[in-house]
Design a protein around this motif. Structure first.
Motif, PDB file in Angstrom:
ATOM      1  N   GLN A 233      13.616  68.377  59.247  1.00  0.00           N
ATOM      2  CA  GLN A 233      14.134  69.430  58.381  1.00  0.00           C
ATOM      3  C   GLN A 233      14.620  68.856  57.049  1.00  0.00           C
ATOM      4  O   GLN A 233      14.333  69.392  55.980  1.00  0.00           O
ATOM      5  N   ASP A 234      15.347  67.755  57.134  1.00  0.00           N
ATOM      6  CA  ASP A 234      15.875  67.140  55.918  1.00  0.00           C
ATOM      7  C   ASP A 234      14.745  66.642  55.014  1.00  0.00           C
ATOM      8  O   ASP A 234      14.794  66.803  53.783  1.00  0.00           O
ATOM      9  N   LYS A 235      13.716  66.044  55.638  1.00  0.00           N
ATOM     10  CA  LYS A 235      12.596  65.558  54.833  1.00  0.00           C
ATOM     11  C   LYS A 235      11.823  66.715  54.208  1.00  0.00           C
ATOM     12  O   LYS A 235      11.406  66.641  53.050  1.00  0.00           O
ATOM     13  N   LEU A 236      11.623  67.777  54.985  1.00  0.00           N
ATOM     14  CA  LEU A 236      10.926  68.941  54.429  1.00  0.00           C
ATOM     15  C   LEU A 236      11.717  69.564  53.274  1.00  0.00           C
ATOM     16  O   LEU A 236      11.152  69.951  52.249  1.00  0.00           O
ATOM     17  N   ARG A 237      13.032  69.643  53.450  1.00  0.00           N
ATOM     18  CA  ARG A 237      13.866  70.207  52.390  1.00  0.00           C
ATOM     19  C   ARG A 237      13.782  69.344  51.131  1.00  0.00           C
ATOM     20  O   ARG A 237      13.663  69.869  50.015  1.00  0.00           O
ATOM     21  N   ALA A 238      13.833  68.018  51.297  1.00  0.00           N
ATOM     22  CA  ALA A 238      13.741  67.120  50.146  1.00  0.00           C
ATOM     23  C   ALA A 238      12.379  67.255  49.460  1.00  0.00           C
ATOM     24  O   ALA A 238      12.279  67.270  48.230  1.00  0.00           O
ATOM     25  N   THR A 239      11.333  67.369  50.279  1.00  0.00           N
ATOM     26  CA  THR A 239       9.987  67.531  49.706  1.00  0.00           C
ATOM     27  C   THR A 239       9.879  68.835  48.928  1.00  0.00           C
ATOM     28  O   THR A 239       9.322  68.867  47.823  1.00  0.00           O
ATOM     29  N   LEU A 240      10.408  69.907  49.483  1.00  0.00           N
ATOM     30  CA  LEU A 240      10.342  71.197  48.797  1.00  0.00           C
ATOM     31  C   LEU A 240      11.137  71.171  47.491  1.00  0.00           C
ATOM     32  O   LEU A 240      10.727  71.795  46.498  1.00  0.00           O
ATOM     33  N   ASN A 241      12.247  70.452  47.478  1.00  0.00           N
ATOM     34  CA  ASN A 241      13.016  70.331  46.233  1.00  0.00           C
ATOM     35  C   ASN A 241      12.217  69.575  45.177  1.00  0.00           C
ATOM     36  O   ASN A 241      12.240  69.930  43.996  1.00  0.00           O
ATOM     37  N   LEU A 242      11.499  68.535  45.611  1.00  0.00           N
ATOM     38  CA  LEU A 242      10.641  67.808  44.675  1.00  0.00           C
ATOM     39  C   LEU A 242       9.505  68.695  44.176  1.00  0.00           C
ATOM     40  O   LEU A 242       9.164  68.691  42.981  1.00  0.00           O
ATOM     41  N   ILE A 243       8.904  69.453  45.097  1.00  0.00           N
ATOM     42  CA  ILE A 243       7.840  70.382  44.702  1.00  0.00           C
ATOM     43  C   ILE A 243       8.359  71.375  43.672  1.00  0.00           C
ATOM     44  O   ILE A 243       7.709  71.655  42.654  1.00  0.00           O
ATOM     45  N   SER A 244       9.557  71.904  43.944  1.00  0.00           N
ATOM     46  CA  SER A 244      10.141  72.880  43.023  1.00  0.00           C
ATOM     47  C   SER A 244      10.351  72.280  41.637  1.00  0.00           C
ATOM     48  O   SER A 244      10.072  72.918  40.612  1.00  0.00           O
ATOM     49  N   THR A 245      10.808  71.033  41.581  1.00  0.00           N
ATOM     50  CA  THR A 245      11.047  70.367  40.299  1.00  0.00           C
ATOM     51  C   THR A 245       9.749  70.172  39.531  1.00  0.00           C
ATOM     52  O   THR A 245       9.648  70.495  38.334  1.00  0.00           O
ATOM     53  N   VAL A 246       8.740  69.637  40.206  1.00  0.00           N
ATOM     54  CA  VAL A 246       7.468  69.368  39.534  1.00  0.00           C
ATOM     55  C   VAL A 246       6.764  70.672  39.160  1.00  0.00           C
ATOM     56  O   VAL A 246       6.220  70.804  38.061  1.00  0.00           O
ATOM     57  N   GLN A 247       6.795  71.650  40.063  1.00  0.00           N
ATOM     58  CA  GLN A 247       6.133  72.926  39.779  1.00  0.00           C
ATOM     59  C   GLN A 247       6.785  73.627  38.600  1.00  0.00           C
ATOM     60  O   GLN A 247       6.097  74.212  37.754  1.00  0.00           O
ATOM     61  N   SER A 248       8.106  73.558  38.545  1.00  0.00           N
ATOM     62  CA  SER A 248       8.809  74.156  37.415  1.00  0.00           C
ATOM     63  C   SER A 248       8.406  73.479  36.114  1.00  0.00           C
ATOM     64  O   SER A 248       8.235  74.136  35.081  1.00  0.00           O
ATOM     65  N   ARG A 249       8.243  72.176  36.162  1.00  0.00           N
ATOM     66  CA  ARG A 249       7.836  71.448  34.954  1.00  0.00           C
ATOM     67  C   ARG A 249       6.439  71.866  34.508  1.00  0.00           C
ATOM     68  O   ARG A 249       6.186  72.033  33.319  1.00  0.00           O
ATOM     69  N   ILE A 250       5.541  72.038  35.465  1.00  0.00           N
ATOM     70  CA  ILE A 250       4.162  72.400  35.118  1.00  0.00           C
ATOM     71  C   ILE A 250       4.072  73.836  34.632  1.00  0.00           C
ATOM     72  O   ILE A 250       3.440  74.122  33.600  1.00  0.00           O
ATOM     73  N   LEU A 251       4.710  74.758  35.366  1.00  0.00           N
ATOM     74  CA  LEU A 251       4.572  76.178  35.025  1.00  0.00           C
ATOM     75  C   LEU A 251       5.481  76.593  33.879  1.00  0.00           C
ATOM     76  O   LEU A 251       5.044  77.335  32.985  1.00  0.00           O
ATOM     77  N   ASP A 252       6.720  76.137  33.909  1.00  0.00           N
ATOM     78  CA  ASP A 252       7.698  76.600  32.921  1.00  0.00           C
ATOM     79  C   ASP A 252       7.692  75.786  31.635  1.00  0.00           C
ATOM     80  O   ASP A 252       8.272  76.225  30.634  1.00  0.00           O
TER      81      ASP A 252
END
Length: 781
Positions: A233-252
């Motif tokens: 769970q902790d690893k998935l949460r950390a991965t999703l936070n990284l995804i959110s950061t990178v995705q925000s950079r690409i889209l926003d």
């Protein structure tokens, strides 16, 4: 491609700089053997906005030090002593040195790691910009994004492997639990026997010992499974936070920047179209999002298959599922983009095109059931309502468009899912009620492209839409200049995240000057000089007494609403007409720098007054829309003194009859282009060639040629009107213009006109010399 892999491909001084940043404080062997781990950790700290200069972040640095030492020890122990004996010793020594050096101030370790990676990024970017192929992007942003995506992909693979191990452990637990159940059932069976049996007693003791061992093992397995679940769970949460950061950079950031650059390109700015690179990033994210979503669903399935006591630890799988679904939804809806915008000035009943593209369509297999896309035109009010998710935005369209539906097609070679509307046509438009000084050319519309489709065998349904850049609808060509004023102002000064289609009413002059310069340069091929921009500022602000316009702001009304002093046209109408004239008729000489253009009449007189006779320049007319005049210094016929003359402005209509270069060639009194350039040198390459085979046409008639002349001009090399000019017809639009007498001649200097016309011209020549205003009473046939 990872950053360290690119850094190793540097050469020369750049490679030496990379080597120089490592040393005893941070051995290069550590960077090499822990490259993915180091880059991932630095990325995590960036995402968490950890600041090495902030003492409150000391705990983050302390955890980093412990993790680094642990990773070094594990990596050293995994190396074969025979093959990597020296490396193993260095890594173990590095782990010890890190503990001794940074245990009191671990924040220094984080500062050093960030400095090293920032230096690598800078050097790699410089090399790529210089044309060195390092296997990555073309700039720092591309390099960093690709690096971050690879880190997330690696984490996703790790959690997939951990999920597989957890499933195996759970299956093993289920088998042992089943075995324990059988033992319990056997014990119960023995205890329910009516008569005691010594053999059964021994068996019962044996089974109870077996049960105790099994229960102990099961208890350990339960604890291990819970730890695995919590860790996953902790690893998935950390991965999703990284995804959110990178995705925000690409889209926003990157995609929004691409859209902004696309809008500025509507004004003529250079457009670095990196949509293919953005698609590559988005496709990688789509794949990673989908994989993580499946992992979360698998983790939920395993949890339901074997419910365990959470031991007070919160179960966050449901929240993680919602988060990843939202990330996937945001990615899909944001990557439905207009690759080719419709025309921003749109005339009714005129064909136009547009292209819409779904950047993640191929990766999510959307093309397996190609979605339909529909285009409608909506008003500014409807666009506002749509963004606010109000029903008004989803109502009737503001017009009728023919051929407004299409099916997205997938191109295997380019991996692009797109639809091109090639034959759309706006048949009707419904306008809003006007207020005050508003006109139809101030009203903005937008094309709404919408579609819906499903992914994952109908598991997720998406309704997507996107709005085009603002469009001004016109019904007649004379509305075009003001329409382009509206579009140009919107493209140049629209702010990010605005409500459709709000723009500032007042803009600082430097921004206006930049927009005008970009527009003029894109249309004509050469940028405006500082002097030209100052001329435009004086005209726009209706003032020549201001030393510096930098801190002044130009209003929309001054730009295209209020007429210029003593004129019946606005600043934009004047600028637009000059730009159109230059683009269509003067582009070559303008690019060559032969046209001074933006200079006032008085200034032109001052420039030429000190020049030699026959010096001339070209300036845009202040009084006539889309006019260019020739100013030259010559000798006045009465005073015999030098004087600056201004020829009546030429317009597009004149240049459609005879080009500027040919007209300058006709006027023999024009000798040198200001400051001192031979006329032939400046304009000869633009002269219309005339050959002998052009003197006659197929039907045998002599072909005339129009020649520009200025009658009754003395001094210089000017020529008086010839008898030929008198007898040959003039163009209707020029016969009534004093000072711009355009006549036609046969173009062959050896023609005997007395023989040709059957008339003795000697007496007529004498009459013309003695009486310049004499007009012959007849026109020979």
């Amino acid at each position: 491609m990872a950053l360290w892999a690119k850094a190793q491909q540097l050469v020369g001084d750049a490679l030496q700089q990379v080597q120089a940043i490592y040393g005893e404080h941070f051995p290069i062997e550590v960077r090499h053997f822990l490259a993915p781990w180091i880059e991932e950790k630095v990325l995590q700290f960036r995402a968490a906005e950890v600041d090495p200069d902030n003492p409150q972040h000391e705990q983050f640095a302390s955890n980093l030090l412990m993790s680094l030492v642990h990773e070094l020890q594990m990596r050293a122990n995994s190396l074969s002593p025979e093959e990597h004996f020296i490396t193993k010793i260095k890594l173990m020594d590095a782990a010890t040195n890190f503990q001794q050096r940074y245990s009191l101030h671990p924040i220094n370790l984080l500062r050093i790691m960030q400095h090293c990676l920032n230096t690598e990024i800078k050097l790699v970017t410089q090399a790529e910009n210089a044309g060195l192929d390092l296997g990555g992007g073309t700039n720092t942003v591309a390099t960093e994004i690709l690096q971050q995506i690879e880190i997330i992909r690696g984490r996703t693979q790790e959690t997939a492997e951990e999920l597989r191990r957890m499933e195996q452990e759970q299956e093993s637990f289920a088998l042992q639990y089943h075995e324990c159940t059988k033992v319990n059932a056997h014990i119960t069976h023995l205890q329910n026997q009516p008569q005691p049996n010594p053999q059964n007693g021994e068996l019962d003791k044996k089974l109870k010992r077996q049960k105790e061992i099994l229960e102990q093992t099961l208890s350990q397995k339960v604890t291990g499974l819970m730890q695995q679940r919590i860790r996953l769970q902790d690893k998935l949460r950390a991965t999703l936070n990284l995804i959110s950061t990178v995705q925000s950079r690409i889209l926003d950031e990157e995609l929004i920047r691409w859209k902004r650059d696309q809008q500025l390109a509507g004004n003529g700015a250079k457009f670095h179209n990196n949509l293919d690179a953005i698609q590559e990033w988005c496709e990688s994210l789509a794949e990673i999002n989908w994989m993580n979503r499946q992992q979360i669903k698998d983790a939920e399935r395993l949890k339901q298959k074997l419910p365990l006591d959470n031991q007070g630890v919160a179960d966050i799988l449901y929240q993680l599922n919602q988060q990843i679904t939202q990330l996937l939804s945001s990615l899909v809806t944001s990557t439905f983009v207009i690759e080719k915008q419709p025309p921003q000035v749109m005339k009714t009943n005129t064909r136009f095109t547009a292209t819409v593209r779904l950047l993640v369509g191929g990766k999510l297999n959307v093309h397996m059931t190609p979605p339909h896309v529909k285009a409608t035109i909506i008003s500014e009010q409807q666009a506002n309502a749509l963004l606010k998710n109000e029903k008004a935005g989803k109502g009737d369209a503001s017009g009728e468009i023919l051929n407004n539906t299409g099916v997205m097609e997938y191109q295997v070679a380019t991996r692009q899912l797109a639809v091109s509307f090639r034959n759309m046509q706006l048949k009707k438009i419904k306008r809003a009620e006007k207020k005050g000084t508003e006109s139809v050319m101030d009203e903005k519309f937008s094309l709404l492209f919408s579609s819906q489709f499903s992914v994952g065998s109908g598991e997720l349904m998406f309704q997507v839409w996107t709005l085009s850049l603002p469009v001004v609808v016109i019904v007649h060509g004379n509305q075009e200049p003001h329409a382009w004023a509206t579009v140009t102002w919107d493209n140049a000064f629209a702010e990010p995240g605005r409500s459709p289609f709000v723009v500032p009413d007042k803009v600082p002059w430097p921004f206006v000057a930049e927009a005008l310069n970009i527009k003029f340069c894109s249309q004509t091929g050469r940028a405006l000089s500082d002097d030209s921009l100052r001329f435009l500022a004086e005209k726009a602000f209706r003032s020549t007494n201001v030393n510096d316009f930098t801190n002044m702001s130009l209003t929309w009304s001054q730009f295209c609403k209020e007429p210029l002093p003593e004129r019946n046209f606005t600043f934009w109408e004047w600028f637009y007409a000059v730009m159109k004239l230059t683009r269509e008729h003067l582009k070559g000489p303008w690019v060559d720098g032969c046209i001074l253009g933006f200079v006032r009449k008085k200034q032109a007189e001052e420039i030429l007054s000190g020049c030699a006779t026959g010096t001339f320049l070209l300036r845009f007319s202040d009084s006539e829309l889309g006019g260019v005049t020739i100013a030259w210094i010559g000798t006045h016929e009465d005073s015999k003194h030098n004087e600056v003359f201004m020829l009546q402005p030429f317009t597009s209509k004149d240049f459609s009859i005879r080009s500027l270069a040919d007209r300058i060639s006709d006027l023999h009194h024009l000798q040198s282009l200001y400051p001192d350039i031979c006329k032939q040198q400046a304009f000869s390459k633009y002269y219309t060639p005339f050959t002998d085979n052009q003197s006659t046409t197929n039907n045998g008639y002599v072909k005339p040629m129009l020649v520009t002349q200025i009658p009754r001009l003395s001094g210089g090399n000017s020529l008086p009107p010839t008898p030929q000019a008198v007898f040959q017809p003039q163009s209707p639009e020029n016969t009534s213009v004093v000072g711009d007498n355009v006549s036609s001649c046969a173009g062959a200097g050896d023609v005997d006109y007395s023989e040709l016309l059957g008339v003795d011209l000697t007496s007529i020549d004498e009459t013309l010399e003695n009486f310049p205003d004499f007009i012959p009473p007849f026109v020979p046939k």
